[in-house]
Each structure stands twice: as structure tokens, then as C-alpha cells.
Design a protein around this motif. Structure first.
Motif, mmCIF file in Angstrom:
data_model
loop_
_atom_site.group_PDB
_atom_site.id
_atom_site.type_symbol
_atom_site.label_atom_id
_atom_site.label_comp_id
_atom_site.label_asym_id
_atom_site.label_seq_id
_atom_site.Cartn_x
_atom_site.Cartn_y
_atom_site.Cartn_z
ATOM 1 N N THR A 70 41.198 39.722 32.207
ATOM 2 C CA THR A 70 41.344 38.793 33.518
ATOM 3 C C THR A 70 42.434 39.425 34.405
ATOM 4 O OG1 THR A 70 42.760 37.369 32.342
ATOM 5 C CG2 THR A 70 40.505 36.950 31.969
ATOM 6 N N GLU A 71 42.650 38.360 35.401
ATOM 7 C CA GLU A 71 43.995 38.710 36.301
ATOM 8 C C GLU A 71 45.033 38.835 35.462
ATOM 9 O OE1 GLU A 71 44.137 35.826 39.283
ATOM 10 O OE2 GLU A 71 42.298 36.357 40.263
ATOM 11 N N GLU A 72 45.242 38.418 34.147
ATOM 12 C CA GLU A 72 46.370 38.484 33.446
ATOM 13 C C GLU A 72 46.723 39.709 32.801
ATOM 14 O OE1 GLU A 72 45.804 35.581 30.107
ATOM 15 O OE2 GLU A 72 45.920 33.778 31.390
ATOM 16 N N ASP A 73 45.517 40.625 32.935
ATOM 17 C CA ASP A 73 45.581 42.102 32.282
ATOM 18 C C ASP A 73 45.842 42.941 33.373
ATOM 19 O OD1 ASP A 73 45.100 41.605 29.488
ATOM 20 O OD2 ASP A 73 43.183 40.616 30.407
ATOM 21 N N LYS A 77 35.829 36.337 26.476
ATOM 22 C CA LYS A 77 36.923 36.393 27.119
ATOM 23 C C LYS A 77 37.158 37.592 28.016
ATOM 24 C CE LYS A 77 42.295 35.909 26.788
ATOM 25 N NZ LYS A 77 42.375 35.101 27.983
ATOM 26 N N SER A 129 34.391 43.623 32.806
ATOM 27 C CA SER A 129 35.517 42.800 33.124
ATOM 28 C C SER A 129 36.838 43.650 33.125
ATOM 29 C CB SER A 129 35.757 41.686 32.358
ATOM 30 O OG SER A 129 35.922 42.183 30.988
ATOM 31 N N LYS A 152 27.135 36.711 32.602
ATOM 32 C CA LYS A 152 27.696 35.312 32.467
ATOM 33 C C LYS A 152 26.669 34.435 32.439
ATOM 34 C CE LYS A 152 31.255 32.159 33.840
ATOM 35 N NZ LYS A 152 32.340 31.809 34.793
ATOM 36 N N CYS A 207 39.506 44.957 36.475
ATOM 37 C CA CYS A 207 41.054 44.923 36.533
ATOM 38 C C CYS A 207 41.313 46.326 36.951
ATOM 39 C CB CYS A 207 41.614 44.605 35.167
ATOM 40 S SG CYS A 207 41.424 42.955 34.682
ATOM 41 N N LYS A 216 32.187 43.157 39.474
ATOM 42 C CA LYS A 216 32.501 41.747 39.542
ATOM 43 C C LYS A 216 30.925 41.242 39.411
ATOM 44 C CE LYS A 216 36.853 41.103 41.928
ATOM 45 N NZ LYS A 216 37.270 40.891 42.974
#
Length: 332
Positions: free
Chosen positions: A76-79, A73, A24, A61, A28, A54
Motif C-alpha cells: 500500500t501507500e505505507e510501503d 494485504k 500491488s 480484487k 508502489c 492498478k
């Protein structure tokens, strides 16, 4: 049927959890690299590596969901900030993928060996096959562009020979035997991994938002410089060429492409990889002075890694890895 009957072992949970977290994070990092890459051949390798990361995240998962095991967790795209300015050159992107693939062989190979369930073994075998494809693609393009750094070439012996003296194992005093090919291999590899780590952490130190994180990265850069100098010195004393570094591949941007959380985690991963590399080097070294040097350098990395873990805990970034049930706590 087997996977529905047999519960995941501690080894399988641990390796799947680690694979999810690392892939993950890689998703990113590689998405940013793909966004910034201009060389189309290098970009094609990055796109393939991104698709693999991916796929690996999704595969882990699916197994976790089948077990009703909590999905990590991770990252994610937030990182990641795809709009951030370029922080490294395309050639660094390619060398990064090549080096990370090398570490993937050890991680996925061990995961296959430690797994019992068929579906988990199939997952890690697939990860291993795809990792090999990434390595081949990256290496072939680096070779075609003339930027692949080959390990040193040694003269061929005229005949086989056998060790005749115990001094073959010495190293602290008196005459020292020449480095073995295996010892040269590990020195060369460890210079390369430190050089990649140094280039990454130089960029991270420019863009980190938290002062304590920025200071942590600056310290990591100094450690990388010192350790590269140690390896260079040993190789140069043997008249063996040393590999280049990639400091010039770091741009002057101060806009963060990644969250501080991701960057600190990435350095934690590099610390683990470095300790593993040094452990392998120790196991193949025959000179006591080399073993002592590796142990000293490992201690330095270990202390740095511990400080990084404390930093992640301080900021609430450390996701708790799988662990045994605390029976004593439950009994109270």
C-alpha cells in the motif's frame, strides 16, 4: 452465470493471489518512478504501466470479493515514500519496465492456460494484452532514444544442414560445438535480467533500514556480479558481444523510497523469475557443460531465495499464500 456457479480452482486462486500481490507491489514502485522521472517520453510509459498495475489489482480484487475470498494485504501507500530522493536514472526506469513486461508474458500466459472460469480467463487475457502494450511502448521509446540493447546478430547459413554426430550433445571434454542461437538468446536475456536486478539491489542496499536486510542485499549484489561474469565469460569465449550493465544508473541517495518489506519481496520475485529463466534455458540447451552451469547457478539462487524467505518470516512480512486445508490438524 458461469462464474456464480463454479468455484475458483486452486490454480485460479493461486494465480489471482500472485497477480494481486505483484501488481500491488508494482503500483508502489511505478508511482515512485513516475514521481521522479524527468524525461516526458519515459514518464508516459511509466504512467501507463502504473495505470495497468492498478487496474490489475482492482480486477483481481473484484473476483475475490465476488467469492467472499479474503483480499490480500499486499502493498500500500505505507510501503512507498514518494518524497524520497531519486535513487535511479530515467533510463533504468525504462529498462526495468521492459524487463518486467517480458516476465509478464510468461506469468500471464500460464495463468490463462491454467484458468477454467470465463471471468478469470478474461481477466488474465486482458492482463496479457495490456502487458504487450507496455512492452511495445517501452521498446519503441528505447529504440527511438538509441538505448535499446539488441541481442547479438548471427551470420545467416548458406543452406540447411543436419546433425551427423553425437558430439553435438557434448560439452565437458574435447571440442565444443558453437553456441546455438537459442542458447545465445538465453545467455543474453539472463545477463540483462541479472544486470537490472543488480542495479535495483545496489540501490536497495544503500537505503535499507534493517542491518540484516542491508546485508542480504549486499550478498545479492555479489551473487549477481558472479553470475553475470559466468555468462559474459561463455559469450566472450565464443566471440559474441555481451550486453551492458546499468551500475552507472544508480544514484548516491541513502533515503529509502520503499519499505524494507517491499524491497525484500521484490528481490524474492526476481529470484523466482531468475529460476524460471534458468529452467527455460536448461530446456533448450544441448551442451552438457551449459546445463551443469545453469544448475549450479540455480542452486545458488535457490539458497539465496530461501534465506530471503526466512528473513521475511523473521520480520513478520511474509503473507501466507493460498494453501490446502490441513485435514489432519482439523481432525485433532
Amino acid at each position: 452465470m458461469e462464474s456464480r456457479i463454479i468455484r475458483l480452482t486452486s490454480a485460479e486462486i493461486s494465480t489471482l493471489w500472485t497477480a494481486y500481490m505483484n501488481n500491488s507491489m508494482a503500483s508502489c514502485v511505478l508511482s515512485y518512478f513516475v514521481e521522479k522521472a524527468e524525461d516526458q517520453e519515459i514518464k508516459s510509459v511509466l504512467e501507463f504501466a502504473l495505470s495497468v498495475a492498478k487496474k490489475n489489482v482492482n480486477g483481481a480484487k473484484v473476483i475475490f470479493e465476488g467469492e467472499s475470498y479474503p483480499i490480500p494485504k499486499g502493498f500500500t501507500e505505507e510501503d512507498v515514500n514518494l518524497k524520497a530522493k531519486r535513487l535511479w536514472a530515467d533510463t533504468l526506469f525504462l529498462h526495468y519496465v521492459d524487463q518486467m513486461a517480458k516476465s509478464g508474458f510468461a506469468a500471464y500466459g500460464m495463468s490463462v492456460a491454467l484458468s477454467s472460469r470465463l471471468d478469470v480467463r478474461e481477466y488474465f487475457n486482458d492482463c496479457l494484452d495490456l502487458n504487450q502494450e507496455i512492452n511495445n511502448k517501452a521498446k519503441n521509446i528505447a529504440l527511438s532514444k538509441g538505448i535499446h540493447v539488441r541481442p547479438p546478430i548471427l551470420s545467416y547459413p548458406e543452406k540447411i544442414d543436419f546433425v551427423k554426430e553425437q558430439s553435438f550433445l557434448a560439452g565437458w571434454f574435447g571440442d565444443q560445438k558453437p553456441l546455438l542461437a537459442s542458447e545465445i538468446m538465453h545467455f543474453f536475456h539472463n545477463v540483462q535480467t541479472n544486470a537490472i536486478g543488480k542495479a535495483l539491489i545496489m540501490g536497495f542496499s544503500q537505503v535499507a533500514s534493517s542491518p540484516d536486510v542491508r546485508d542480504y542485499f549486499k550478498r545479492g549484489k555479489e551473487i549477481a556480479i558472479k553470475q553475470i561474469k559466468v555468462f559474459h565469460s561463455i559469450l566472450q569465449n565464443e566471440d559474441i558481444p555481451t550486453p551492458m550493465t546499468w551500475d552507472s544508473e544508480v544514484m548516491n541517495s541513502i533515503e529509502a523510497p520503499f519499505s524494507d518489506k517491499l524491497m525484500v519481496y521484490h528481490i524474492a520475485l526476481l529470484n523466482i523469475m531468475g529460476l524460471g529463466n534458468y529452467g527455460m534455458a536448461i530446456s533448450t540447451s544441448t551442451r552438457r557443460d551449459l546445463i551443469k552451469e545453469y544448475m549450479r547457478l540455480s542452486g545458488e539462487i535457490g539458497l539465496y531465495a530461501e534465506d530471503g524467505a526466512n528473513l521475511m518470516i523473521k520480520h513478520g512480512w511474509m503473507e501466507e499464500p493460498p494453501q490446502a486445508v490441513d485435514r489432519e490438524k482439523l481432525s485433532k
